[in-house]
Design a protein around this motif. Structure first.
Motif, mmCIF file in Angstrom:
data_model
loop_
_atom_site.group_PDB
_atom_site.id
_atom_site.type_symbol
_atom_site.label_atom_id
_atom_site.label_comp_id
_atom_site.label_asym_id
_atom_site.label_seq_id
_atom_site.Cartn_x
_atom_site.Cartn_y
_atom_site.Cartn_z
ATOM 1 N N GLU A 236 15.231 10.783 -23.827
ATOM 2 C CA GLU A 236 15.870 12.034 -24.222
ATOM 3 C C GLU A 236 15.358 13.185 -23.350
ATOM 4 O OE1 GLU A 236 18.321 12.219 -26.266
ATOM 5 O OE2 GLU A 236 18.204 10.243 -27.201
ATOM 6 N N GLN A 237 16.008 14.351 -23.451
ATOM 7 C CA GLN A 237 15.651 15.528 -22.658
ATOM 8 C C GLN A 237 14.188 15.936 -22.833
ATOM 9 O OE1 GLN A 237 17.625 17.325 -20.547
ATOM 10 N NE2 GLN A 237 19.494 16.162 -20.853
ATOM 11 N N ASN A 238 13.627 15.734 -24.022
ATOM 12 C CA ASN A 238 12.250 16.141 -24.304
ATOM 13 C C ASN A 238 11.231 15.050 -23.980
ATOM 14 O OD1 ASN A 238 12.898 14.379 -26.324
ATOM 15 N ND2 ASN A 238 12.393 15.756 -28.013
ATOM 16 N N ASN A 239 11.650 14.017 -23.230
ATOM 17 C CA ASN A 239 10.803 12.886 -22.825
ATOM 18 C C ASN A 239 10.367 11.999 -23.985
ATOM 19 O OD1 ASN A 239 11.039 13.288 -20.110
ATOM 20 N ND2 ASN A 239 9.160 14.459 -19.920
ATOM 21 N N VAL A 240 11.064 12.066 -25.090
ATOM 22 C CA VAL A 240 10.855 11.148 -26.207
ATOM 23 C C VAL A 240 11.888 10.047 -26.077
ATOM 24 C CG1 VAL A 240 10.990 10.909 -28.727
ATOM 25 C CG2 VAL A 240 9.896 12.914 -27.716
ATOM 26 N N LEU A 241 11.499 8.804 -26.382
ATOM 27 C CA LEU A 241 12.437 7.700 -26.320
ATOM 28 C C LEU A 241 13.176 7.555 -27.646
ATOM 29 C CD1 LEU A 241 10.587 7.145 -23.859
ATOM 30 C CD2 LEU A 241 11.002 4.730 -24.273
ATOM 31 N N SER A 242 14.475 7.294 -27.554
ATOM 32 C CA SER A 242 15.291 7.027 -28.734
ATOM 33 C C SER A 242 16.087 5.752 -28.462
ATOM 34 C CB SER A 242 16.240 8.191 -29.027
ATOM 35 O OG SER A 242 17.308 8.194 -28.100
ATOM 36 N N CYS A 243 16.895 5.391 -29.421
ATOM 37 C CA CYS A 243 17.755 4.219 -29.265
ATOM 38 C C CYS A 243 19.165 4.639 -29.654
ATOM 39 C CB CYS A 243 17.251 3.081 -30.136
ATOM 40 S SG CYS A 243 17.955 1.491 -29.670
ATOM 41 N N ALA A 244 19.718 5.577 -28.871
ATOM 42 C CA ALA A 244 20.968 6.209 -29.274
ATOM 43 C C ALA A 244 22.033 6.233 -28.195
ATOM 44 C CB ALA A 244 20.677 7.635 -29.738
ATOM 45 N N SER A 245 21.843 5.513 -27.103
ATOM 46 C CA SER A 245 22.827 5.548 -26.026
ATOM 47 C C SER A 245 23.746 4.332 -26.088
ATOM 48 C CB SER A 245 22.116 5.578 -24.670
ATOM 49 O OG SER A 245 23.068 5.550 -23.632
ATOM 50 N N ASN A 246 25.037 4.575 -25.936
ATOM 51 C CA ASN A 246 26.004 3.474 -25.924
ATOM 52 C C ASN A 246 26.293 2.972 -24.520
ATOM 53 O OD1 ASN A 246 26.366 3.446 -28.725
ATOM 54 N ND2 ASN A 246 27.759 5.184 -28.590
ATOM 55 N N THR A 247 25.707 3.621 -23.514
ATOM 56 C CA THR A 247 25.919 3.214 -22.126
ATOM 57 C C THR A 247 24.580 2.936 -21.460
ATOM 58 O OG1 THR A 247 25.869 5.500 -21.345
ATOM 59 C CG2 THR A 247 28.029 4.579 -21.914
ATOM 60 N N HIS A 248 24.621 2.185 -20.381
ATOM 61 C CA HIS A 248 23.418 1.839 -19.629
ATOM 62 C C HIS A 248 23.453 2.560 -18.293
ATOM 63 C CE1 HIS A 248 21.203 -1.287 -17.040
ATOM 64 N NE2 HIS A 248 20.355 -0.392 -17.486
ATOM 65 N N GLY A 249 22.484 3.454 -18.079
ATOM 66 C CA GLY A 249 22.394 4.196 -16.831
ATOM 67 C C GLY A 249 20.945 4.398 -16.445
ATOM 68 N N VAL A 250 20.682 5.402 -15.647
ATOM 69 C CA VAL A 250 19.329 5.673 -15.150
ATOM 70 C C VAL A 250 18.356 5.936 -16.291
ATOM 71 C CG1 VAL A 250 17.948 7.274 -13.755
ATOM 72 C CG2 VAL A 250 20.188 6.538 -12.956
ATOM 73 N N ARG A 251 18.778 6.705 -17.295
ATOM 74 C CA ARG A 251 17.887 7.063 -18.402
ATOM 75 C C ARG A 251 17.628 5.885 -19.353
ATOM 76 N NH1 ARG A 251 16.945 12.345 -18.425
ATOM 77 N NH2 ARG A 251 16.394 12.554 -20.620
ATOM 78 N N GLU A 252 18.330 4.795 -19.146
ATOM 79 C CA GLU A 252 18.160 3.594 -19.983
ATOM 80 C C GLU A 252 17.531 2.447 -19.197
ATOM 81 O OE1 GLU A 252 20.683 6.434 -21.443
ATOM 82 O OE2 GLU A 252 21.292 5.212 -19.736
ATOM 83 N N THR A 253 16.980 2.737 -18.040
ATOM 84 C CA THR A 253 16.408 1.712 -17.169
ATOM 85 C C THR A 253 14.896 1.881 -17.088
ATOM 86 O OG1 THR A 253 18.438 1.666 -15.874
ATOM 87 C CG2 THR A 253 16.489 0.716 -14.850
ATOM 88 N N PHE A 254 14.177 0.790 -17.248
ATOM 89 C CA PHE A 254 12.722 0.801 -17.248
ATOM 90 C C PHE A 254 12.181 -0.274 -16.322
ATOM 91 C CE2 PHE A 254 14.185 2.511 -21.214
ATOM 92 C CZ PHE A 254 13.414 3.649 -21.365
ATOM 93 N N LYS A 255 10.964 -0.061 -15.863
ATOM 94 C CA LYS A 255 10.262 -1.069 -15.076
ATOM 95 C C LYS A 255 9.235 -1.714 -15.996
ATOM 96 C CE LYS A 255 8.091 -1.793 -10.609
ATOM 97 N NZ LYS A 255 7.743 -1.122 -9.332
#
Length: 150
Positions: free
Chosen positions: A19-38
């Motif tokens: 999220e914008q405040n650097n907290v992780l949530s589980c609220a996105s219906n699409t997969h993009g850069v903000r949903e990608t982790f190493k």
């Protein structure tokens, strides 16, 4: 240390997102850069039945990546991963500590993973996804299992 680039998806098909405040949530219906982790596999070269791992954001040409950490009962991004260190993931805070490392259980028959913080609690997608993430469950149920898309 072996690594993979991955997305985590909840029971109701919501992606773990930053999220914008650097907290992780589980609220996105699409997969993009903000949903990608190493994923840094601390033990083994990939999903074993169980082990330990470290999560960061992937390095880009603009950023060295940030560390996913436990803060109270939520997951946040903090710091910068030092790049160019062969076989290691080191944050600007002096290396891995208990807040940076998660135990995991790989549910191979379901292709899902559960993450347990070092305080003993599991990462949980509230209501199965579509809202916030908490780290306050003692046992693994469906809300604590995430599909792992490598």
């Amino acid at each position: 240390m072996a690594t993979d680039i991955a997305a985590l998806c909840s029971q109701n098909l919501s992606y773990v997102t930053i999220e914008q405040n650097n907290v992780l949530s589980c609220a996105s219906n699409t997969h993009g850069v903000r949903e990608t982790f190493k994923i840094w596999w601390i033990e083994g070269g990939g999903p074993l039945p169980h082990g330990r791992l470290h999560l960061t954001t992937p390095e880009t040409s603009e950023s060295a990546g940030s560390v996913v950490k436990l803060s109270n009962e939520i997951l946040i991004l903090e710091g910068v991963v030092a790049s160019g260190l062969p076989g290691a993931s080191v944050s600007i805070f002096g290396g891995l500590n208990d807040l940076d490392v998660f135990n995991y259980v790989w549910w191979g028959d379901e292709s899902k993973i559960s993450l347990q913080a070092q305080n003993g609690f599991y990462v949980s997608a509230y209501n199965g996804g579509g809202a916030w993430i908490s780290v306050n469950k003692r046992e693994v149920g469906e809300w604590e299992k995430f599909a792992l898309y490598l």
